[in-house]
Design an enzyme around this catalytic site. Sequence first.
Site, PDB file in Angstrom:
ATOM      1  N   ASP A  56       0.829  -1.200   0.000  1.00  0.00           N
ATOM      2  CA  ASP A  56       0.000   0.000   0.000  1.00  0.00           C
ATOM      3  C   ASP A  56       0.872   1.262   0.000  1.00  0.00           C
ATOM      4  O   ASP A  56       1.994   1.246   0.508  1.00  0.00           O
ATOM      5  CB  ASP A  56      -0.856  -0.041   1.277  1.00  0.00           C
ATOM      6  CG  ASP A  56      -1.873   1.079   1.343  1.00  0.00           C
ATOM      7  OD1 ASP A  56      -2.732   1.140   0.446  1.00  0.00           O
ATOM      8  OD2 ASP A  56      -1.797   1.904   2.280  1.00  0.00           O
ATOM      9  N   GLU A  85       1.782   0.043  -4.796  1.00  0.00           N
ATOM     10  CA  GLU A  85       0.738   0.973  -5.225  1.00  0.00           C
ATOM     11  C   GLU A  85       1.406   2.298  -5.576  1.00  0.00           C
ATOM     12  O   GLU A  85       1.808   3.055  -4.703  1.00  0.00           O
ATOM     13  CB  GLU A  85      -0.291   1.189  -4.111  1.00  0.00           C
ATOM     14  CG  GLU A  85      -1.434   2.079  -4.549  1.00  0.00           C
ATOM     15  CD  GLU A  85      -2.244   2.678  -3.395  1.00  0.00           C
ATOM     16  OE1 GLU A  85      -3.379   3.072  -3.629  1.00  0.00           O
ATOM     17  OE2 GLU A  85      -1.730   2.755  -2.263  1.00  0.00           O
TER      18      GLU A  85
END
Length: 623
Positions: free
Chosen positions: A336, A365
């Site tokens: 993330d 990400e």
Amino acid sequence: MMSMNAAKKVTVDRIDPTDWYVGMKNPSLQLMVYGQNIRDVQDVITDYPGVKVDSIVRLDSPNYLLVYLNLHDAQPGTMTLKLIANGQKQTAKYQLKAREMKGEERQGFDISDVLYLLMPDRFASGRADNDQIAGMNTYKNDRTKPSLRHGGDMEGIRQHLDYFNELGVTALWFTPVLENNSPDNNGFSTYHGYATTDYYKVDPRFGTNEEYRQLIQEAHQKGLKVVMDMIFNHCGFEHPWVKDMPSKDWFNLSDWLKESNGTSDSRNTSFLQTSYKLTPAVDPYASEADMRETVEGWFVSTMPDLNQRNPHLMRYLIQNSIWWIETVGIDGIRMDTYPYAYADAMAQWMKEIDEEYPNFNTVGETWVTEPAYTATWQKDSKLSESNSYLKTVMDFSFFDKLDQAKHEETDAWWKGLNRLYSSFVYDYLYPNPSSVLAFIENHDTDRFLGNGRDSLMLKQALALLLTVRRIPQLYYGTEVMMNGTKEVTDGNVRKDFPGGFAGDTHNCFTKEGRSKAEQGMFNWLSKLLHWRKGNETIIRGYQTQFIPYNGIYVIARRWHRNTVLTVLNGTNAPATMEVSRYAEVIGKTTRVQDIPTGRYYDLSKDLELKPRQSLVLEYILEE
Ligand SMILES: [Ca+2]
Ligand SMILES: [Ca+2]
């Protein structure tokens, strides 16, 4: 007040990692020991064969002690650690396990896979007894509220493993499953799991660590890989590190954190929120002020920003990722908010994972919409001064250009599918375009369909996604045309999968339960997905694209004479594909089949396309 000389009580309450593995390439192990006054420990001794105590590190908090061990010659078993403090001796048992397989044997996901992203809380509930867990911070299970928990869990996913096989995806990516024991109040939602409160424990509302391990094992037996969502940038406000900070530099903005006295009050003037702008990370002209705001600013005031420059914290996080690979057998990691953490620390992490697991894969990400930004984050990029070692990056440009194109007619120059054509031009920037992950929607974006049901445009997007040189990622429910926008709440793009919950009258897990439109999309997509599995042309083939002409965008994939031709009419009117223009990839080929519909087309003459029609034609080139 206790006198300085009085013997303070010393306890060992917890050790992270909870256990470890012998036979790793890196024999070093950090134990984070937590307990009252544990910093007072003067010496740590073990007589376990093959284990040496390298060093002891004391942190600012009296309740943390780091013990660095070397396990070079250790065999599996239970070792005893003796911790000597204030004339007292504490003992702690610690389990060293055998590895299930060598690091090289762990095969990550790649272009031969199709990932299916789902949110465990929203997919299916297999057990009602985990909907309420006593002793956790306040939360509600209420399926009528898009921002509260809905009760989905690991068991619900496990019960539908055959569904993924029927659909034809090959890998599952769940949004975070680790404990997020934050209270569900003041408008803060916790069902999404992005505020970790225990890095070594699955959230009990989803299941136990053992249920997670079994789910992955069963998925493997059915040919499905599992990707774990991890967050190194921040943790949750309820993480024990917040109330008892191991050291002053454990968090960015830790002064603010102390002043706010454990309450998340973002009105405090010294609070710094991230700008959410990632350009400073690649901008040669970036100011220190902007860079600091991006990397040290908090994502939100309820998610303290971790300082990965602290080597002890980073060692903790690196070990945590290795522990999950070894313990539950994940096949990949999705990291993330990748660029919001310190780049050097993240590169060190990726380098170590690569050394231990050379065939494993991690996707970061990287939410920037220009390929020139994204490409610098991929492993071995010549555009960056230092190597990130991150094998897979996310193609937000593909998502973004498609999002614009779907509202436009493809013209003779820039608009519509020209945007996709232009985006792929930048593939020369990527060290490895086949290891770039693309998607048309995810849990943080509007659904591709918005609030509509335009299946033609959705088919165009999917035809492209599944045939181009990318690792494709789907989002749960796309196959049955789930829609929604974030306009009111993120929950509207994270609706419950129909049929996953007790009392659902609409059940999309079965053919009988789907509406005609849903079944039509499911059928079309699953044909394409099953065909894609193991297809060498898609996995290894060269890519050739043609500038959109007459509103039609054509991309070819070729492996020897095997050819896949993706043909998209990017206009709302009928259009003619002039076959002669594509002679270099069509040759003398005549009869070709469209994979998702099974229909045959004749390429000996021009092809008349319906408005927004998509074709995925496969043939052996006749020269
Ligand atoms: Ca449940
Ligand atoms: Ca950060």
